[in-house]
Design a protein around this motif. Structure first.
Motif, PDB file in Angstrom:
ATOM      1  N   SER A  37      10.787  -8.817  -0.536  1.00  0.00           N
ATOM      2  CA  SER A  37      10.952  -8.009   0.675  1.00  0.00           C
ATOM      3  C   SER A  37      12.385  -7.964   1.190  1.00  0.00           C
ATOM      4  O   SER A  37      12.767  -6.999   1.859  1.00  0.00           O
ATOM      5  CB  SER A  37      10.038  -8.551   1.778  1.00  0.00           C
ATOM      6  OG  SER A  37      10.319  -9.924   2.029  1.00  0.00           O
ATOM      7  N   CYS A  40      14.197  -4.823   0.660  1.00  0.00           N
ATOM      8  CA  CYS A  40      13.784  -3.671   1.461  1.00  0.00           C
ATOM      9  C   CYS A  40      14.215  -3.823   2.923  1.00  0.00           C
ATOM     10  O   CYS A  40      14.603  -2.843   3.569  1.00  0.00           O
ATOM     11  CB  CYS A  40      12.269  -3.510   1.399  1.00  0.00           C
ATOM     12  SG  CYS A  40      11.596  -3.443  -0.275  1.00  0.00           S
ATOM     13  N   TRP A  61       6.457  -6.062   9.670  1.00  0.00           N
ATOM     14  CA  TRP A  61       5.720  -6.570   8.511  1.00  0.00           C
ATOM     15  C   TRP A  61       5.842  -8.081   8.399  1.00  0.00           C
ATOM     16  O   TRP A  61       4.856  -8.774   8.097  1.00  0.00           O
ATOM     17  CB  TRP A  61       6.255  -5.904   7.237  1.00  0.00           C
ATOM     18  CG  TRP A  61       5.742  -6.552   5.983  1.00  0.00           C
ATOM     19  CD1 TRP A  61       4.559  -6.316   5.351  1.00  0.00           C
ATOM     20  CD2 TRP A  61       6.396  -7.582   5.221  1.00  0.00           C
ATOM     21  NE1 TRP A  61       4.432  -7.129   4.255  1.00  0.00           N
ATOM     22  CE2 TRP A  61       5.550  -7.905   4.146  1.00  0.00           C
ATOM     23  CE3 TRP A  61       7.616  -8.244   5.347  1.00  0.00           C
ATOM     24  CZ2 TRP A  61       5.886  -8.875   3.204  1.00  0.00           C
ATOM     25  CZ3 TRP A  61       7.962  -9.207   4.412  1.00  0.00           C
ATOM     26  CH2 TRP A  61       7.103  -9.518   3.351  1.00  0.00           C
ATOM     27  N   CYS A 140       6.233  -5.344   0.224  1.00  0.00           N
ATOM     28  CA  CYS A 140       6.531  -3.906   0.230  1.00  0.00           C
ATOM     29  C   CYS A 140       6.291  -3.263  -1.132  1.00  0.00           C
ATOM     30  O   CYS A 140       5.638  -2.218  -1.243  1.00  0.00           O
ATOM     31  CB  CYS A 140       7.990  -3.674   0.636  1.00  0.00           C
ATOM     32  SG  CYS A 140       8.599  -4.726   1.960  1.00  0.00           S
ATOM     33  N   HIS A 277       4.537  -0.727  10.737  1.00  0.00           N
ATOM     34  CA  HIS A 277       3.996  -1.658   9.752  1.00  0.00           C
ATOM     35  C   HIS A 277       3.520  -2.948  10.418  1.00  0.00           C
ATOM     36  O   HIS A 277       3.803  -4.057   9.960  1.00  0.00           O
ATOM     37  CB  HIS A 277       5.050  -1.929   8.679  1.00  0.00           C
ATOM     38  CG  HIS A 277       5.219  -0.794   7.721  1.00  0.00           C
ATOM     39  ND1 HIS A 277       5.491   0.489   8.140  1.00  0.00           N
ATOM     40  CD2 HIS A 277       5.132  -0.739   6.369  1.00  0.00           C
ATOM     41  CE1 HIS A 277       5.573   1.287   7.082  1.00  0.00           C
ATOM     42  NE2 HIS A 277       5.357   0.563   5.997  1.00  0.00           N
TER      43      HIS A 277
END
Length: 539
Positions: A37, A40, A61, A140, A277
């Motif tokens: 992650s 991202c 997230w 992700c 998210h």
């Protein structure tokens, strides 16, 4: 959690031959298909709306149960319990349970011809090889690489999602809801080696259904499969409701940002219809547990992010899931007679998913002096429900009620599992069916035509007041000579991990089980919350 039948039956042989199998295979390498992650989050954080609200994808997230799927101490304890119960099937259990909690390492293991693992990551505190991919949970590049193939079909359930294995870097695709221009494609490929690609399946409920439709296969002492349980079915429940044609899973659990908002901090293009998210669900309790024991659990989300996620979850539960009403209220002799109407506002059963979850009615009558003269369903400080047979004894449970006329009767909306000998159990790999399932039905759900895996079980099936979106329960409460006016309070409680599900772990002498039980006991007073309430006075 689901065990492939052949894998489970052959588990003993597998334990013998596995070292030789692994010696001749390539070491699993998740980086062939995934990125963690942090690749991202570098660009998908620091996102704000025109009004100044922080809607950063990464921060949202990072505090979710998706991100913390591998860190979840209850899941870790449950895995350990199943392995203790079924030691010959250990490798098959680890492989199955890693499918949706550690999807990147499990996928890589399967591609290299081996089985997914779990315990080695726990024991090394995720410092084992590829531990970073394991601890990233439902990351992700898992969800955003799922292909449209098989979605919505039985082949896709229990983690049967498809991820392309043919494309190599830098030609791998990452799917999203928006069309992306050439310049921004170039930037993302440069940063992550993924090519962003518009794909409708990312917004489909069927994508969620791959991991939120789980079948569990029960094992005997030899590791043989002796039955199958529909462990959790929110997607199938949604399919059988009127929400199917109205709202997707994402529309409720990933609320759309009202403003047109850039979804990347680098050359971000304002987008309408951008979904946060946050993955609003029902597990406020474990989110706060992750925060309280963050150092022990290697939690990376910031304390304020986890508290914000817990608060959002509670707000979601208390505003969008249920409603209770005192439909009628009368004094008949020495008894207060009341009809309590409970309504489910969600697009699936309430509660849904993992069967440790329960909701129940707490009905209390006070007299003119404020004294409690009747109460059914009081929450005790240790997280148990006063009068609940299952909390008193693991072998018993409360039936579904149409009429409650004693304080030791409690209307509990829950799923009760039994083993092949009809013994009540909380062991997923021991359970073969639900003896009771009276969880509140969503709008449009016809219990007479529901498929077997989402059927109503027990006395609720013949209760004509237990129908789509609602249940009506009559209370006849002896209040003696209590002086009037009388006040009747109704509360609908919800608990993500029921008392019995936690306490049944006590006999298991392992680090993960002992740790979770200690966490639960320390936080038991805050293990439940009121979803909805109503009050009326009888003069």
């Amino acid at each position: 959690m689901r065990l492939n039948a052949q894998t489970a039956r052959c588990s003993v042989a597998l334990l013998v031959t596995l070292p030789y199998m692994l010696a001749s295979q390539t070491t699993p390498d998740p980086s062939r298909w995934f990125r963690t992650s942090d690749a991202c989050l570098a660009c998908h954080n620091s996102l704000t709306t025109a009004s100044g609200a922080d809607v950063s994808i990464g921060a949202d997230w990072r505090a979710s149960m998706m991100a913390n799927a591998a860190r979840d101490p209850y899941w870790q304890a449950a895995v350990r319990r199943e392995i203790i119960d079924h030691p010959t099937a250990r490798k098959a259990i680890e492989d199955t349970c890693s499918t949706c909690h550690m999807p990147m390492t499990r996928f890589a293991s399967r591609q290299s011809g081996s089985l997914g693992g779990i315990l080695a990551y726990f024991q090394s505190r995720f410092s084992a090889p590829n531990g970073r991919f394991a601890v990233d949970g439902v990351s992700c590049t898992t969800c955003h690489q799922i292909e449209a193939d098989k979605l919505g079909t039985p082949a896709s359930f229990t983690g049967g999602f498809v991820i392309d294995t043919t494309r190599r870097w830098p030609h791998r695709r990452i799917y999203g809801p928006f069309d992306v221009d050439t310049g921004r494609i170039t930037i993302m490929r440069s940063a992550t080696s993924f090519r962003p690609t518009q794909a409708p399946q990312i917004s489909s409920s069927a994508l969620c259904g791959t991991c939120h439709t789980l079948f569990t296969e029960a094992l005997n002492s030899r590791g043989d499969v002796v039955g199958q349980l529909p462990e959790q079915m929110p997607f199938r429940e949604w399919e059988h409701s009127s929400y199917r044609n109205v709202r997707s899973c994402q529309s409720c659990h990933m609320p759309v940002v009202g403003d047109s908002t850039a979804i990347t901090s680098v050359m971000g293009q304002p987008r309408g219809g951008f979904s946060r998210h946050v993955f609003r669900g029902g597990n406020f309790f474990v989110i706060r547990m992750l925060n309280r024991y963050r150092d022990e659990l290697n939690v990376e989300a910031l304390p304020q992010e986890l508290e914000a996620e817990a608060s959002r979850t509670i707000e979601h539960l208390q505003t969008l899931t249920a409603r209770v009403t005192l439909d009628t209220l009368a004094l008949v002799g020495r008894r207060v007679v009341a009809d309590v109407l409970v309504e489910n506002l969600a697009g699936h059963k309430l509660p849904t998913a993992y069967p440790s979850r329960r909701a129940w009615l707490d009905v209390e009558v006070h007299d003119a002096t404020g004294r409690t003269v009747f109460q059914s369903g009081a929450l005790r400080r240790d997280g148990s429900i006063e009068g609940n047979d299952n909390d008193i004894s693991p072998a018993r449970f409360e039936p579904h009620y149409e009429l409650i006329d004693r304080a030791d009767q409690v209307q509990i909306y829950e799923a009760i599992m039994v083993d092949p000998a009809d013994g009540v159990t909380t062991g997923l790999l021991s359970a073969v069916r639900f003896e009771k399932d009276n969880r509140l039905l969503p709008q449009g759900f016809d219990k007479n035509t529901a498929p077997a895996e989402i059927a109503v079980r027990g006395a609720a099936r013949t209760d004509t007041s237990f129908v789509a979106a609602r249940d009506r329960v009559r209370y006849s409460m002896d209040i003696g000579d209590a002086p009037r006016p009388l006040t009747v309070d109704v509360r609908l409680w919800y608990q993500p991990i029921g008392f019995r599900w936690a306490q049944n772990l006590v006999p298991y002498d392992a680090f993960e089980t002992r740790r979770f039980v200690s966490y639960f006991n320390a936080m038991a007073e805050s293990s439940a919350l009121v979803l909805a309430s109503a009050t009326a006075t009888l003069r």
